[in-house]
Write a protein that holds these residues in place. Sequence first.
Motif, PDB file in Angstrom:
ATOM      1  N   LYS A   1       0.415  -4.945 -14.861  1.00  0.00           N
ATOM      2  CA  LYS A   1       0.453  -5.985 -13.835  1.00  0.00           C
ATOM      3  C   LYS A   1       1.774  -6.734 -13.720  1.00  0.00           C
ATOM      4  O   LYS A   1       1.943  -7.516 -12.809  1.00  0.00           O
ATOM      5  CB  LYS A   1      -0.651  -7.024 -14.089  1.00  0.00           C
ATOM      6  CG  LYS A   1      -2.036  -6.453 -14.155  1.00  0.00           C
ATOM      7  CD  LYS A   1      -2.505  -6.007 -12.812  1.00  0.00           C
ATOM      8  CE  LYS A   1      -3.943  -5.555 -12.906  1.00  0.00           C
ATOM      9  NZ  LYS A   1      -4.367  -4.719 -11.840  1.00  0.00           N
TER      10      LYS A   1
ATOM     11  N   LYS B   1      -0.260  12.031 -12.810  1.00  0.00           N
ATOM     12  CA  LYS B   1       0.914  11.213 -12.519  1.00  0.00           C
ATOM     13  C   LYS B   1       1.971  11.461 -13.589  1.00  0.00           C
ATOM     14  O   LYS B   1       1.702  11.987 -14.655  1.00  0.00           O
ATOM     15  CB  LYS B   1       0.540   9.720 -12.522  1.00  0.00           C
ATOM     16  CG  LYS B   1      -0.498   9.355 -11.504  1.00  0.00           C
ATOM     17  CD  LYS B   1       0.087   9.355 -10.136  1.00  0.00           C
ATOM     18  CE  LYS B   1      -0.974   8.947  -9.134  1.00  0.00           C
ATOM     19  NZ  LYS B   1      -0.526   8.989  -7.799  1.00  0.00           N
TER      20      LYS B   1
ATOM     21  N   SER C   1       2.936   3.914  -1.422  1.00  0.00           N
ATOM     22  CA  SER C   1       3.124   4.283  -2.828  1.00  0.00           C
ATOM     23  C   SER C   1       4.531   4.813  -3.057  1.00  0.00           C
ATOM     24  O   SER C   1       5.128   5.415  -2.170  1.00  0.00           O
ATOM     25  CB  SER C   1       2.097   5.328  -3.251  1.00  0.00           C
ATOM     26  OG  SER C   1       2.366   6.549  -2.610  1.00  0.00           O
TER      27      SER C   1
ATOM     28  N   LYS D   1       4.212  -3.210  -9.964  1.00  0.00           N
ATOM     29  CA  LYS D   1       2.918  -3.067 -10.604  1.00  0.00           C
ATOM     30  C   LYS D   1       2.383  -1.649 -10.434  1.00  0.00           C
ATOM     31  O   LYS D   1       2.712  -0.966  -9.488  1.00  0.00           O
ATOM     32  CB  LYS D   1       1.934  -4.052 -10.005  1.00  0.00           C
ATOM     33  CG  LYS D   1       2.351  -5.492 -10.172  1.00  0.00           C
ATOM     34  CD  LYS D   1       1.378  -6.397  -9.479  1.00  0.00           C
ATOM     35  CE  LYS D   1       1.838  -7.830  -9.540  1.00  0.00           C
ATOM     36  NZ  LYS D   1       0.957  -8.728  -8.842  1.00  0.00           N
TER      37      LYS D   1
ATOM     38  N   LYS E   1       6.397   4.937 -15.213  1.00  0.00           N
ATOM     39  CA  LYS E   1       6.445   4.342 -13.890  1.00  0.00           C
ATOM     40  C   LYS E   1       7.782   3.642 -13.771  1.00  0.00           C
ATOM     41  O   LYS E   1       8.213   2.946 -14.665  1.00  0.00           O
ATOM     42  CB  LYS E   1       5.305   3.334 -13.721  1.00  0.00           C
ATOM     43  CG  LYS E   1       5.396   2.570 -12.426  1.00  0.00           C
ATOM     44  CD  LYS E   1       4.043   2.374 -11.840  1.00  0.00           C
ATOM     45  CE  LYS E   1       4.118   1.530 -10.601  1.00  0.00           C
ATOM     46  NZ  LYS E   1       4.489   2.275  -9.436  1.00  0.00           N
TER      47      LYS E   1
ATOM     48  N   SER F   1      -0.785   1.096  -9.905  1.00  0.00           N
ATOM     49  CA  SER F   1      -2.042   1.121  -9.165  1.00  0.00           C
ATOM     50  C   SER F   1      -3.204   1.201 -10.145  1.00  0.00           C
ATOM     51  O   SER F   1      -3.024   1.528 -11.321  1.00  0.00           O
ATOM     52  CB  SER F   1      -2.078   2.319  -8.220  1.00  0.00           C
ATOM     53  OG  SER F   1      -2.205   3.513  -8.954  1.00  0.00           O
ATOM     54  N   SER F   2      -4.401   0.934  -9.662  1.00  0.00           N
ATOM     55  CA  SER F   2      -5.569   0.966 -10.540  1.00  0.00           C
ATOM     56  C   SER F   2      -5.828   2.370 -11.066  1.00  0.00           C
ATOM     57  O   SER F   2      -6.288   2.538 -12.199  1.00  0.00           O
ATOM     58  CB  SER F   2      -6.792   0.431  -9.816  1.00  0.00           C
ATOM     59  OG  SER F   2      -7.048   1.194  -8.656  1.00  0.00           O
ATOM     60  N   GLN F   3      -5.495   3.401 -10.284  1.00  0.00           N
ATOM     61  CA  GLN F   3      -5.646   4.779 -10.758  1.00  0.00           C
ATOM     62  C   GLN F   3      -4.664   5.075 -11.891  1.00  0.00           C
ATOM     63  O   GLN F   3      -5.017   5.715 -12.877  1.00  0.00           O
ATOM     64  CB  GLN F   3      -5.424   5.761  -9.617  1.00  0.00           C
ATOM     65  CG  GLN F   3      -6.520   5.746  -8.584  1.00  0.00           C
ATOM     66  CD  GLN F   3      -6.220   6.673  -7.423  1.00  0.00           C
ATOM     67  OE1 GLN F   3      -5.072   6.990  -7.159  1.00  0.00           O
ATOM     68  NE2 GLN F   3      -7.269   7.086  -6.730  1.00  0.00           N
ATOM     69  N   GLU F   4      -3.435   4.619 -11.740  1.00  0.00           N
ATOM     70  CA  GLU F   4      -2.438   4.835 -12.780  1.00  0.00           C
ATOM     71  C   GLU F   4      -2.807   4.087 -14.061  1.00  0.00           C
ATOM     72  O   GLU F   4      -2.632   4.605 -15.160  1.00  0.00           O
ATOM     73  CB  GLU F   4      -1.058   4.374 -12.306  1.00  0.00           C
ATOM     74  CG  GLU F   4      -0.475   5.242 -11.220  1.00  0.00           C
ATOM     75  CD  GLU F   4       0.799   4.667 -10.637  1.00  0.00           C
ATOM     76  OE1 GLU F   4       1.731   5.451 -10.419  1.00  0.00           O
ATOM     77  OE2 GLU F   4       0.859   3.452 -10.401  1.00  0.00           O
TER      78      GLU F   4
ATOM     79  N   GLN G   1       0.806  -1.209   0.000  1.00  0.00           N
ATOM     80  CA  GLN G   1       0.000   0.000   0.000  1.00  0.00           C
ATOM     81  C   GLN G   1       0.838   1.257   0.000  1.00  0.00           C
ATOM     82  O   GLN G   1       0.357   2.319  -0.372  1.00  0.00           O
ATOM     83  CB  GLN G   1      -0.943   0.000   1.204  1.00  0.00           C
ATOM     84  CG  GLN G   1      -2.050  -1.010   1.083  1.00  0.00           C
ATOM     85  CD  GLN G   1      -2.938  -1.035   2.310  1.00  0.00           C
ATOM     86  OE1 GLN G   1      -2.636  -0.417   3.317  1.00  0.00           O
ATOM     87  NE2 GLN G   1      -4.045  -1.765   2.216  1.00  0.00           N
TER      88      GLN G   1
END
Length: 134
Positions: free
Chosen positions: A112, A70, A33, A79, A74, A81-84, A31
């Motif tokens: 993923k 963002k 970040s 992995k 990355k 995040s779902s927002q990214e 969790q």
Amino acid sequence: MNHSQGKLTLWMLAFCLMLTIGISPALAKAQASPTDASSAAAKPAAPANPSATSTAQAAPASSGNTAAPKTTTKAAAGKASSQEIAAAKASGKVWVNTDSGVYHKSGRWYGKTKSGKFMTESEAKAAGYKEAQK
């Protein structure tokens, strides 16, 4: 409830407790970040006025601006995040698996894989990455 059902319930409760204790460090680490670590390293120098310091540090924390854009890539740390992932899909970016040299436009592996980053398809092709076979 007979004795064996009580024992089974107790063992199941103990198992669930041990499982929760065992995986909680991994969940806490997942969790956290990567932007939290980079913002902590890039804190501005402390001003001479101590009251200004508490005001300056409290303002970003209370602003709650989670919709900030963002960065375009990355880091190869893990992995997305779902927002990214949602933001990258909306902007038409692909997910590049830096280990295998393959990029994904969508699908199971989009955002993923263990190491990868987002970039435009033209950037991925220019860098020598190949499109994933479906």
